[in-house]
Each structure stands twice: as structure tokens, then as C-alpha cells.
Design a protein around this motif. Sequence first.
Motif, short mmCIF file in Angstrom:
data_model
loop_
_atom_site.label_atom_id
_atom_site.label_comp_id
_atom_site.label_asym_id
_atom_site.label_seq_id
_atom_site.Cartn_x
_atom_site.Cartn_y
_atom_site.Cartn_z
N PRO A 1 0.56 5.08 -1.63
CA PRO A 1 -0.33 6.07 -2.41
C PRO A 1 0.48 6.67 -3.66
CG PRO A 1 -0.38 6.48 0.10
CD PRO A 1 0.73 5.44 -0.20
N GLN B 1 0.93 -1.27 -0.03
CA GLN B 1 -0.09 0.07 0.07
C GLN B 1 0.81 1.16 0.02
OE1 GLN B 1 -3.66 2.40 0.79
NE2 GLN B 1 -2.33 1.66 -0.69
N ARG C 1 -9.11 4.71 -5.02
CA ARG C 1 -9.57 4.65 -3.65
C ARG C 1 -9.74 5.93 -2.90
NH1 ARG C 1 -5.06 2.38 -1.33
NH2 ARG C 1 -4.09 2.13 -3.28
N THR D 1 -8.01 11.66 1.98
CA THR D 1 -8.99 10.54 2.74
C THR D 1 -9.90 11.18 3.91
OG1 THR D 1 -7.28 9.15 1.80
CG2 THR D 1 -8.87 8.31 3.41
N THR E 1 -11.29 11.05 7.58
CA THR E 1 -10.88 10.45 8.64
C THR E 1 -12.07 10.08 9.35
OG1 THR E 1 -9.00 12.18 8.83
CG2 THR E 1 -9.82 11.26 10.92
N ALA F 1 -4.35 4.32 -5.65
CA ALA F 1 -4.74 5.05 -4.79
C ALA F 1 -5.84 6.22 -5.14
CB ALA F 1 -3.69 5.65 -3.94
N ASP G 1 -8.52 -2.03 6.16
CA ASP G 1 -7.78 -0.73 6.90
C ASP G 1 -6.38 -0.64 5.98
OD1 ASP G 1 -6.59 -3.36 7.89
OD2 ASP G 1 -6.20 -2.12 9.71
N SER G 2 -5.64 -1.81 5.71
CA SER G 2 -4.25 -1.83 5.19
C SER G 2 -4.27 -1.44 3.72
CB SER G 2 -3.74 -3.27 5.17
OG SER G 2 -4.33 -4.30 4.71
N ASP G 3 -5.35 -1.61 3.06
CA ASP G 3 -5.75 -1.04 1.68
C ASP G 3 -6.61 0.15 1.76
OD1 ASP G 3 -4.44 -3.23 0.66
OD2 ASP G 3 -6.05 -4.06 -0.44
N GLU G 4 -5.94 1.17 2.22
CA GLU G 4 -6.51 2.53 2.61
C GLU G 4 -7.52 2.99 1.74
OE1 GLU G 4 -5.13 7.06 3.57
OE2 GLU G 4 -3.61 5.66 3.08
N GLY G 5 -8.69 3.30 2.07
CA GLY G 5 -9.94 3.94 1.42
C GLY G 5 -10.87 3.00 0.92
N ASN H 1 -6.27 -6.56 10.81
CA ASN H 1 -5.29 -6.11 9.74
C ASN H 1 -4.62 -7.25 9.35
OD1 ASN H 1 -2.27 -5.37 9.32
ND2 ASN H 1 -3.58 -3.25 9.16
#
Length: 393
Positions: free
Chosen positions: A31, A29, A355, A43, A45, A352, A176-180, A203
Amino acid sequence: MAENSSISAPGSVGQAPASPSDPVEDVGQVPTTPTPTDTETPTETPTAETPVASTPDPSTSVCAPLGSLSSLTGDLTKWLLTAPITAANSGGFKEPGGTELAAFEGAFRTLLTEGPTAQVVRDLAGMGYGVSTFRNATGGGWLVVREQGLFSRGGGTFIINLFPARDLWLEAPHADSDEGTLRQTATQLVTLGARALLITGSNRCAVTTASPCSGTTSVCGTKGLRISDAAHYGNTFFTAAHRALRATWPDAIAASIHGMDAGDGPEAAVVSDGTSALRPQALSNRLRDALNTHLVGTKKAFSCNAAEDSGKHRALCGTSNVQGRIDNGAADACFTEAAAASDRFVHLEQSATLRGTGASSKAVIQALADTVPCTLTGSGLGCQAVVAAQDCP
């Protein structure tokens, strides 16, 4: 009752054998920088939104069996951003036993077919899961199955749409680890009118115990998969829920949503049917075409199942994804790839940019809407709802 799943080997299913292999999967991951023609906002929060809890009045509608459950009211998409997920290297994932997994699969399947009967609610509670309803601020109704109590095992959060529009469910195994992807799948669930959403509870790097399943990655800092990785280990509540969904809705499409490090390559996305077989009519090729219709910028979507894309895409074809192997009839979903595709599973790797919250992220929702038609009676993007009331009292 749900079919009796084999759990002697992680992720095993009784189908015809396929040839073993050890694919390489690297979904680190990192970005990427959006292209100049694609605007991406930061992104979101997650906000700790606290829904209003209440007990709905009984009704003669589809919601009548829900009267005894507690009900949450709020913005479902925002609320799901706070779904509990144990952190990397926390030791927070606890593997369920085989008997418990079979019991959970059976109870979850009963929930899907008979609704939240008193018995199934008790059965799930005995495994640490509570069942409640969620009324979205904009209408609609969902069942929420989530871990309760003080001691989470990283089991996951599962949402069932009471008024689906599409024969589709979504999965976020690396939420969570693959943000978005958590925000993305929560939005897709509501916007598309999908049947359900499965969200991992841990995770992928939560524990150091190696997964015995074939495949590898360097995401956790060392080469190899972990048993806390919901996409690459079968002895999880996440996979048990997937099996129950598949047994209940055999023709539905399961979309596994991921993120990749696109780097400076030409890929905005890599799509596959869970295999690397070249098939012109593959579901993944249709999703690729739909994506390329809506994407902005210079990067494009590529398919692992299209001969014309050969050599242009990364080796991110989801062939080691346990849920994809199950749907594609692998002899053992932990150890062997599927020999053929069922077109009931699609694996989507995204940059990214896709996402994020810019124009390209909207292209993903539109592409899924174009690929999976409105065949059910609920409301969703581009669908004309047949059900008169899209809400629960």
C-alpha cells in the motif's frame, strides 16, 4: 456452441505466430500513502451478507427463462465481497482437465447466447457450478455462476448483467492479492452497467506449481508464476469464461483491473492495451487521458502505448497477461506475446490510493465511463436507459 479452443498448451489459440519473449512483471502489493489532496477511507472489511433466497414468478419479460432458477436478493456489490477465493499457499486451486475446460467454455457460451436453459444448467452443475439470479436492492438483474458444493477448486465466480449499458466487461484476476480490486470491480459492474464480471477463485499464490507461461513476478516470494494465477495461466475456468465472452461479444472491451506498488514514483496508474507498442490512437491512451482529467493529487496515469510517456512508467504493461494475449491474437497465449493490439483489451495497474474509497477511486469509474460509451439499452453511469423495466420479477 463455443469455438473449439486449443488446450494442448495452456492458453493457446490458433492465430498467426508472434515472437516469443519473457517480459518481467512485478505487481507486488504494498500500500502507498495517499497524497495530501486525496482523502482515502479505510478499505472495507467484507461482511458476510446473506441474501434472501427465493424463486421468482415466471414472466413474459426478458426474465421469463429465469423462472426455474433460485434467486438471491440484496446488495450485489457487498455480496460479491464475500466471493470464495482460496488463500495463498492453501493448495486450494485444482487445475481442470482439457476436456472439462472445453465443455465449460461451450456451456458458458450457450448460457450467454440462449440463457439458462435446463440443459446448460445441468451441464454447469456437472462441473461444480450453480446458476442463480440476483436481484439488486436498487434494481437490475444478474445471472450468477459460482462454485457449489463442499469441495471448491478455486474456479471463480462469474456475473452476467441482464440489462447492460456498455459493451464492456470487467476482470479481477487478483481479486484478493491486489487489495481493493474486488470491491472496485464489483462497484464498477453495477455503476457502469458493464456486461459481466469475472472474479478469480484462487489467490495467485494458492499453489506452488509453476506456470509454464512466459513472464515472471516475485509476488509469491520466489521468482516465477504459478498455475493458480488467473492472469498468467490459461487452463482455468476463468480463462474459459473469458473465451466464451469474447466469442459472444467480439467487439466488447475487456478491462483487467490490477494493483501495483507505486512506491515514491510519479505513477497513480499504468495503462496498456496488452502490448508495449507505441500507438497514438490506442484505447489505453484514451483511458490514460480520461484518468488524468479526473485524478486528484500530484501523481498521474501513464500509458505503455504513448511515445510521450516513454521512460516514465514502470514495466507493467500486461504483455504476459493471458487474457490480453488471447484478445490481441497471440499465436499461443501462454508462451508468446501478441504482435499487435486489437483495442478490445485494456490492462490497468493502480496505486493503493486508486483502489481505496477516496476521490481518486471515483476517478477510475468516471474515466472508464468516459472511455467506453453507452451503446446498449441498460442503465449505467451517464447512460439513459432504453429498457423500461430494469428489474426482474
